[in-house]
Every structure is written in structure tokens, then in C-alpha cells.
Design a protein around this motif. Sequence first.
Motif, PDB file in Angstrom:
ATOM      1  N   ILE A 260       0.848  -1.194   0.000  1.00  0.00           N
ATOM      2  CA  ILE A 260       0.000   0.000   0.000  1.00  0.00           C
ATOM      3  C   ILE A 260       0.880   1.240   0.000  1.00  0.00           C
ATOM      4  O   ILE A 260       1.753   1.394   0.859  1.00  0.00           O
ATOM      5  CB  ILE A 260      -0.914   0.005   1.245  1.00  0.00           C
ATOM      6  N   LEU A 261       0.644   2.091  -0.969  1.00  0.00           N
ATOM      7  CA  LEU A 261       1.404   3.337  -1.048  1.00  0.00           C
ATOM      8  C   LEU A 261       0.570   4.402  -0.327  1.00  0.00           C
ATOM      9  O   LEU A 261      -0.528   4.731  -0.742  1.00  0.00           O
ATOM     10  CB  LEU A 261       1.587   3.688  -2.520  1.00  0.00           C
ATOM     11  N   ASP A 262       1.097   4.907   0.754  1.00  0.00           N
ATOM     12  CA  ASP A 262       0.304   5.768   1.614  1.00  0.00           C
ATOM     13  C   ASP A 262       0.391   7.218   1.162  1.00  0.00           C
ATOM     14  O   ASP A 262       1.324   7.939   1.507  1.00  0.00           O
ATOM     15  CB  ASP A 262       0.834   5.606   3.049  1.00  0.00           C
ATOM     16  N   CYS A 263      -0.628   7.640   0.412  1.00  0.00           N
ATOM     17  CA  CYS A 263      -0.681   9.054   0.026  1.00  0.00           C
ATOM     18  C   CYS A 263      -1.700   9.786   0.873  1.00  0.00           C
ATOM     19  O   CYS A 263      -2.138  10.893   0.545  1.00  0.00           O
ATOM     20  CB  CYS A 263      -1.086   9.191  -1.441  1.00  0.00           C
ATOM     21  N   TYR A 264      -2.112   9.149   1.956  1.00  0.00           N
ATOM     22  CA  TYR A 264      -3.174   9.700   2.783  1.00  0.00           C
ATOM     23  C   TYR A 264      -2.608  10.443   3.994  1.00  0.00           C
ATOM     24  O   TYR A 264      -3.060  11.521   4.345  1.00  0.00           O
ATOM     25  CB  TYR A 264      -4.078   8.540   3.235  1.00  0.00           C
ATOM     26  N   THR A 265      -1.624   9.835   4.645  1.00  0.00           N
ATOM     27  CA  THR A 265      -1.155  10.370   5.921  1.00  0.00           C
ATOM     28  C   THR A 265      -0.448  11.715   5.762  1.00  0.00           C
ATOM     29  O   THR A 265      -0.712  12.651   6.499  1.00  0.00           O
ATOM     30  CB  THR A 265      -0.174   9.368   6.557  1.00  0.00           C
TER      31      THR A 265
ATOM     32  N   SER B  49       3.051  -0.922   4.147  1.00  0.00           N
ATOM     33  CA  SER B  49       2.886   0.330   3.410  1.00  0.00           C
ATOM     34  C   SER B  49       4.159   1.137   3.419  1.00  0.00           C
ATOM     35  O   SER B  49       5.058   0.911   4.220  1.00  0.00           O
ATOM     36  CB  SER B  49       1.750   1.145   4.017  1.00  0.00           C
ATOM     37  N   SER B  50       4.213   2.062   2.481  1.00  0.00           N
ATOM     38  CA  SER B  50       5.318   3.010   2.483  1.00  0.00           C
ATOM     39  C   SER B  50       4.733   4.367   2.169  1.00  0.00           C
ATOM     40  O   SER B  50       3.674   4.485   1.568  1.00  0.00           O
ATOM     41  CB  SER B  50       6.368   2.607   1.459  1.00  0.00           C
TER      42      SER B  50
ATOM     43  N   ILE C 240       5.467   3.600  -7.687  1.00  0.00           N
ATOM     44  CA  ILE C 240       4.516   2.509  -7.922  1.00  0.00           C
ATOM     45  C   ILE C 240       5.217   1.346  -8.614  1.00  0.00           C
ATOM     46  O   ILE C 240       5.076   0.180  -8.229  1.00  0.00           O
ATOM     47  CB  ILE C 240       3.315   2.992  -8.771  1.00  0.00           C
ATOM     48  N   ILE C 241       5.985   1.672  -9.659  1.00  0.00           N
ATOM     49  CA  ILE C 241       6.652   0.613 -10.419  1.00  0.00           C
ATOM     50  C   ILE C 241       7.668  -0.121  -9.546  1.00  0.00           C
ATOM     51  O   ILE C 241       7.779  -1.343  -9.560  1.00  0.00           O
ATOM     52  CB  ILE C 241       7.327   1.205 -11.669  1.00  0.00           C
ATOM     53  N   GLU C 242       8.360   0.676  -8.726  1.00  0.00           N
ATOM     54  CA  GLU C 242       9.365   0.068  -7.846  1.00  0.00           C
ATOM     55  C   GLU C 242       8.717  -0.890  -6.872  1.00  0.00           C
ATOM     56  O   GLU C 242       9.170  -2.009  -6.661  1.00  0.00           O
ATOM     57  CB  GLU C 242      10.035   1.207  -7.103  1.00  0.00           C
ATOM     58  N   GLN C 243       7.605  -0.454  -6.251  1.00  0.00           N
ATOM     59  CA  GLN C 243       6.930  -1.312  -5.285  1.00  0.00           C
ATOM     60  C   GLN C 243       6.386  -2.564  -5.955  1.00  0.00           C
ATOM     61  O   GLN C 243       6.450  -3.665  -5.414  1.00  0.00           O
ATOM     62  CB  GLN C 243       5.763  -0.566  -4.618  1.00  0.00           C
ATOM     63  N   GLY C 244       5.837  -2.352  -7.157  1.00  0.00           N
ATOM     64  CA  GLY C 244       5.287  -3.500  -7.872  1.00  0.00           C
ATOM     65  C   GLY C 244       6.364  -4.519  -8.203  1.00  0.00           C
ATOM     66  O   GLY C 244       6.199  -5.723  -7.997  1.00  0.00           O
TER      67      GLY C 244
END
Lengths: 290, 363
Positions: A90-95, A117-118, A133-137
Motif C-alpha cells: 500500500i502506497l500511503d498518500c493519505y497520511t 505500506s510506504s 509505484i513501479i518500484e513497489q510493484g
Amino acid sequence: MADTICRTLRDGGLEGEHAPALTIKDSKASPFGFDVFNYVLTQLSNYILAGKSQSRGLVVVAYSRSPSFYVDLLKRRGIDIASSHDWIHILDCYTDPLGWKNWLIDKDISQEASSLSSFCQDVRNLDKLYSLIIEQGKGLIGQGKDRFSIAIDSVSEMVRHASISSVAGILSNLRSHDQVSSIFWLLHSDLHEIKFTSVLEYLSSMVASVEPFNQAAFGQRVDLENLSMLEQNFRKGKFHVRFKRRNGRVRVMCEEILVELAGIKFTPVLSEDEIINQRLLPKVSIIVLS
Amino acid sequence: MATTKPRLSSFSRNLSAVSSSQTPGVKCGPNGTMFVSSGIADLDKILGGGFPLGSLVMVMEDAEAPHHMLLLRNFMSQGLVHGQPLLYASPSKDPRGFLGTLPSPASLKHDKSRDRESEQEKGLRIAWQYKKYMGENQPNFDSHRDNKQDYCNEFDLRKPLERHYFTRQRVNCVGIQDSKNLAALQEHCASFLAQHQRNDGSCALAGRIAIQSLCAPQCEHSNMDWEMLSFIKSLKGMVRSSNAVVVITFPPSLLSLSSTKRWQHMADTLLSVAAIPDEDKELAKLLSGYQDMVGLLNVHKVARLNTQVPFILEATTFSIKLQKRRFLVLECLNQAPVDGSSGSSYGTSGSCSGSSKAGTLDF
């Protein structure tokens, strides 16, 4: 029919083809888009865990909910979180989307969520987000020819911080990346100009829209007559999907949705309204002379 | 009058026999214009010969179907087969990769005659489908078959074009996604067209420019309405005085209504493609041959250079079909007439008296 969408995302794209992309759009009149999003997310997760899908991992770009929400969601649906490091991220763009805090007091993020998450601390830089995104994937699927899927919490939030063309750019680049199997996103159509909605429909291969169950009742004053109709709108809705098929034709389907505490249910429509696409064809009529 | 045997009459004009023998792929037309083929024989016929050199062709895309790509592919392949230089611009990351999807001319063993009789019995001819049968009585195209083969090839969409076609000539591919504005593309077009300047009479070599999805949303210039309009205007001006054809495709749903109107006005030839719904029973009843159709093509405007005489089309809507999933054909729509009073279609029964609602018409 919602299952048809999930199966299409599960099967992914062929070699050399763009990945299938789903837009889920809703509006204030029928705000169940997020429930549909969660349904699709859970279904895809089940497919990935069972090994039935083309993709072997899932990256969730979370703008409007925190990562712990997704962890709880998956737990409630019976998906084993403990072993989830290797298939979901999960890529955290919320916090902290704009990087206002230099460090984070992670009281809100549970232990489990933080391991999955990161953080993304600058959502305005979509090139950076793309590479994240690509890196995490790639981190999930490792080396080789495997692919991963992407879920974007809402592009409505994404476009708050970036221009339409850069959002369109990142989405089309993600779709055309070799290792992306499928991608889906949520959109609240009444928050934007029609142009942005058209752009997203142009970029996607399936458009699912959630509409109110009783179209006429929405926006009216609450009267005794239309009370029951209005109440139906609070729990029910209509689900229209337009598929762009490989043969160049468009498949149009319709279902009814019912939102309950346990989740969302899709039921086929009882009466089918067949709309003849007369506007496509020139009118030919005969005149009877008597 | 020489209606049935045009070749024997001394009054017939064999226009298609007069082709510029020095220049392959270019045909002389009326009013001093020269045509290049669009790559689709049916489209050339509909447009009265092909795309005139010096004109701007615009194709309006349908956001739900990629049919404009079929038109572009045939156009580009035709140019490469004739050795005409090509400039291709696209918003994708790898425009050169698109060249790998270009179709190759079909092998000569393929039977070119369209077998329309095969599906129907010899005896039964449905009255409102009469236009299908009129094509059988026109022998004049057969005599010029050799010339036609050179001018317009039949492309096999399943066979990719051999590589030597696009490494031998100058094929320039330009990506328009990453550039900030259209200045770079404009320069490319200007230098390309400068090489094809029209001198008096003689035509050295025709050039083709294909621009795909000019206002694609991932390009930064897509929200600069006036920039795009002035680009098109300058391109139109440059191409007028050159021996080249420009084809631009664009999705009108992504432009404002006023912009779309302006773009449409700029075009010399304006076409649009439309998607059709899948597994639509009503449409299947209304149209014959629905199973083979992949989409619809509308002709809105046909280029008329050096003349004020308008080109009147018999029909403006055509169905796009893939024969044997390989060959692109355009057919006139065979539409069942709709009964004006009750709105029901006669397509279900195929004959005029079969409708069950004939009660209102009983005298």
C-alpha cells in the motif's frame, strides 16, 4: 456482471497490449463507488492469493483512506494478512501527502499496516509517484516476466494536486508498462468538469458507473409520496458497465446493487430496457400511400 | 446513352486509366488535382478517387473503439508500399513500435471478388437490399484492375509489413507526449513538407503525414485550445502548396464543443468512426450483416480542391467490416425500413407483408 469486470481484471492484458483499465464512477446521488471499489479490490486479492490471476501482486495507491483501513478490510473479508508481504503493498498518500510533517507519529498506523505500506510525501510530483509505484510493484513480483495490478483509491484526490494532463500521462504510462497486468481507479464524477470524466473514460477499457435507483426521486423534497422511493436510493443503486471489447464493439450491461453492512450485492436487472441505437443509423422509413 | 457499356461509347471518359506513370501511387483527378490512395479501396471509391494531394484529412475518433487506427494503418502502409516518405506522430512512448503493426499487401492468390451471393439463395433477393446487387452490373473496374492494383493495395491486417519497407525509406516517427508544446512537431512537419514543395505540374514524390490523436489527454498541449488550432491552421497552409497529404485523428469528446466545430471546419475531408454495441439484438434485426461489422464510418465532408462543385454522396454512413478477419471493407448499410406508423422494423421478416402489425395497414 460485476464478476465479469473482476474476471477481466484478473485475466489481464495480452502481450503487447495495454493493460485493462477500469473506471468506477459515482456521484452524490448514489455514492456507492467506494463500496464497489472495495468489492473489486477484495475479489482481485482473492484471485491473486489463489494463484488464478495473471498478476501476482497488487499495489494500492491510497489517497482517501489510510493503509490500516485496507488491512482491516481485507481481514474482515477473511484474507490472511500475516503472509501478505509478498503480494500486496500500500502506497500511503493519505497520511502526509504534501510532506508537512518531517517525522511521523504513527499512532494511527498499526504495526501490521506499517509493514505493508510506504509513504509518499509529495503527491504533486507524479513522475516520482510513477517510479514509486513501479518500484513497489517490481519489489512484489521480483525478477522475471510476472506482472502486478494497481488500484488507485481515487483519481479525484490525485487531480487535486496535479494537472489533468499529468494525471492522464501517469495513467496511460502505467497502462502501457509491460509489467502491469491491470489497473482500476475510483472517480467521483460530480467533483469534476465533464472534460476530466471524458478523459478518464477515454483512457479506460471498462467504465462502471453507479447511478441512483430512482432517478426521478433524487433532488426532490421529502414528501410522503416519494419517501419510500428516496429511501430506496439510500441503499440501492443501478450499476451500468460499458466494456470496450477487443473486436472494437462496446458491450453494455446493467445490474442492481444493494448495499448492506456486510458489503455490496449485485443482482441482475429483472426488466431489460432495450435501447435501440437509432442515433447511429440514418433513419429510413416508408410512407404508406392510401 | 452509354449506361450499360461505358467502355464502347466514344463519349466515356477513362479517367482512371490516366495515371502518372513516373510517380507510383499517384493518380490524376479532375480539376488538376492528384490523388493518393487511402489504402482502402472502398474509401477511395467513396471519396471519388482517394485523398487529394495538398489536402488535410481529419478523422474523428470514438473514445470507445480504436477504428481510427485501422484507417491510419492502411494509409501508412499504402504510402510505404509505394515508397512515399512518411512522417508519423503519436502520443505513445514508442511511436516506432506502431510500425510493427502495419499490414502487408495481401498475396495475389487471394480472390478479390466479393462473394455476396454465397450467403443468400440465388432466387431470393430482398427488395430493400437492392443496393447490394447493383455492384454486380459494373464491369468497368475489372478492366482497370492492373492499374488499380498498383494504386491501391488490399492489405492483410494479419500479416505485418516487411521491415525493409520502413528502414529503406525515410520514416520519421515523432512522439508528442513529452514535449511542452507543439513547436517541435510543427518544425518536423515544416521540414518534411519543404521537401515536397509543389513545382509547376511535375510531381516528384508524394509525402504522407499521419498524426494520431492530436489532442490526447496525456500531452501537455491538450489543454491549449488556441495553440492546437493555430498549429492545424499553419499545417493546412503548408500542405496546400506541397505534394503531400496530412491525416490527423482526434477524439472530439475531449475537446470543447466550440473547439470541435473549429477543428471540423479546418478539415478538407472529414470522416468519423463510431463503435457499435455488442450483442445487441435490436441492431441485429435492423441491419443485415451485423455479425461481421466492427464499427461505422461516417463521411461528413469530401475535399474539393480547385472547384466549387460540391461532391454529393449517395450515402454517408458505412459499416466497417473485416472480411475473414483480415481485409477491411466498407459497405453501405442495408437497413430494414422502419414502418413509420408503428415503428416496427421489417428486418425480422425480410418481406413487406410479413409484419404482424399489418392490421393497421389493412384496407
